[in-house]
Write a protein that holds these residues in place. Sequence first.
Motif, PDB file in Angstrom:
ATOM      1  N   GLY A   1       3.731   4.008  -7.142  1.00 32.50           N
ATOM      2  CA  GLY A   1       2.981   3.349  -8.198  1.00 32.50           C
ATOM      3  C   GLY A   1       2.469   4.318  -9.239  1.00 32.50           C
ATOM      4  N   ALA A   2       1.821   3.742 -10.283  1.00 32.97           N
ATOM      5  CA  ALA A   2       1.270   4.569 -11.357  1.00 32.97           C
ATOM      6  C   ALA A   2       0.183   5.502 -10.839  1.00 32.97           C
ATOM      7  CB  ALA A   2       0.714   3.671 -12.464  1.00 32.97           C
ATOM      8  N   GLY A   3      -0.512   5.079  -9.775  1.00 33.64           N
ATOM      9  CA  GLY A   3      -1.562   5.919  -9.208  1.00 33.64           C
ATOM     10  C   GLY A   3      -1.127   6.676  -7.968  1.00 33.64           C
ATOM     11  N   ALA A   4       0.181   6.842  -7.779  1.00 33.47           N
ATOM     12  CA  ALA A   4       0.680   7.545  -6.591  1.00 33.47           C
ATOM     13  C   ALA A   4       0.124   8.963  -6.541  1.00 33.47           C
ATOM     14  CB  ALA A   4       2.205   7.577  -6.611  1.00 33.47           C
ATOM     15  N   SER A   5      -0.262   9.382  -5.343  1.00 28.47           N
ATOM     16  CA  SER A   5      -0.838  10.715  -5.199  1.00 28.47           C
ATOM     17  C   SER A   5      -0.734  11.159  -3.750  1.00 28.47           C
ATOM     18  CB  SER A   5      -2.313  10.724  -5.629  1.00 28.47           C
ATOM     19  OG  SER A   5      -3.094   9.953  -4.733  1.00 28.47           O
ATOM     20  N   VAL A   6      -0.911  12.456  -3.550  1.00 29.59           N
ATOM     21  CA  VAL A   6      -0.912  12.996  -2.194  1.00 29.59           C
ATOM     22  C   VAL A   6      -2.072  12.409  -1.398  1.00 29.59           C
ATOM     23  CG1 VAL A   6      -1.159  15.106  -0.833  1.00 29.59           C
ATOM     24  CG2 VAL A   6       0.246  15.119  -2.895  1.00 29.59           C
ATOM     25  N   GLY A   7      -3.227  12.241  -2.049  1.00 29.67           N
ATOM     26  CA  GLY A   7      -4.379  11.674  -1.353  1.00 29.67           C
ATOM     27  C   GLY A   7      -4.130  10.250  -0.895  1.00 29.67           C
ATOM     28  N   ALA A   8      -3.497   9.430  -1.764  1.00 33.37           N
ATOM     29  CA  ALA A   8      -3.199   8.049  -1.384  1.00 33.37           C
ATOM     30  C   ALA A   8      -2.190   8.007  -0.243  1.00 33.37           C
ATOM     31  CB  ALA A   8      -2.669   7.279  -2.591  1.00 33.37           C
TER      32      ALA A   8
ATOM     33  N   ALA B   1       0.838  -1.202   0.000  1.00 31.85           N
ATOM     34  CA  ALA B   1       0.000   0.000   0.000  1.00 31.85           C
ATOM     35  C   ALA B   1       0.873   1.251   0.000  1.00 31.85           C
ATOM     36  CB  ALA B   1      -0.928  -0.011   1.214  1.00 31.85           C
ATOM     37  N   TRP B   2       1.964   1.212   0.745  1.00 32.25           N
ATOM     38  CA  TRP B   2       2.907   2.340   0.744  1.00 32.25           C
ATOM     39  C   TRP B   2       3.507   2.534  -0.646  1.00 32.25           C
ATOM     40  CZ3 TRP B   2       8.023   2.850  -0.497  1.00 32.25           C
ATOM     41  CH2 TRP B   2       8.652   4.038  -0.101  1.00 32.25           C
ATOM     42  N   GLY B   3       3.888   1.418  -1.303  1.00 37.26           N
ATOM     43  CA  GLY B   3       4.455   1.520  -2.641  1.00 37.26           C
ATOM     44  C   GLY B   3       3.479   2.115  -3.636  1.00 37.26           C
ATOM     45  N   ASN B   4       2.207   1.714  -3.552  1.00 37.00           N
ATOM     46  CA  ASN B   4       1.207   2.268  -4.462  1.00 37.00           C
ATOM     47  C   ASN B   4       0.968   3.750  -4.189  1.00 37.00           C
ATOM     48  OD1 ASN B   4       0.753  -0.109  -5.871  1.00 37.00           O
ATOM     49  ND2 ASN B   4      -0.863  -0.790  -4.492  1.00 37.00           N
TER      50      ASN B   4
END
Length: 221
Positions: free
Chosen positions: A136-143, A129-132
């Motif tokens: 990851g391709a969907g990495a974001s501040v919100g994630a 989950a940390w990697g995503n």
Amino acid sequence: MSTRRHPQPPGEGPGLPDDLAAGLALQIHNLGRRLDELDGLPTRVDDVTRLVGQLTDTVTAVAARRGPAPAPSWLMAPGDPQEVRSLLDQLCAWLAAIFLRYPDGASCLPECWLWHPDVVEELLWLMHAWGNAYQGAGASVGAAGDWHDRQRPGVVNRIRRSAGSCSREAHQTRQGWSRPQSAAPDVPGTDGLDAVADWWATRREDAAPEPADPTGGDDRR
């Protein structure tokens, strides 16, 4: 003495047979209709070209957008010791670099965490989950915020409740000591599989069948 025939002026000769004239008229009419249908063809070709271009852009964007990789499961890990060791090596590297940097993470993780399959499972998915969230391709501040606010604290709390007070000594066999559960427990209630399967498949609108008496008797009146 023969009589010379003068050529007839154009338009004054004998007419075409009626059936041939009618056929030519029909062909001319059909040709006119086809020409009328072709009037809007350039516009339709332009529309099709535009739609194909939009579809190409969409397909290219979808192909370039890779979905997040699924997290491996410790509980369903492969039977190859080398693959399992690789999972643990990756996890230990991440624990040292990320998880143990948080004081509550360091304090909740017992030295016997490897002997707790549920703890390893929690840490594996948290690592992915940390990697995503960060890479990851969907990495974001919100994630990343969700990882900090919800996911990491949730794992920390569950580890603290299930194994926070455990130790390596607790997993050793000593007289008078009780060892924590580490083997896969038996699934309870499997003696009712047939009865419940039949009930749910054929008459689930009815009341459930009564479970069998675990002592082997039948005290139903």
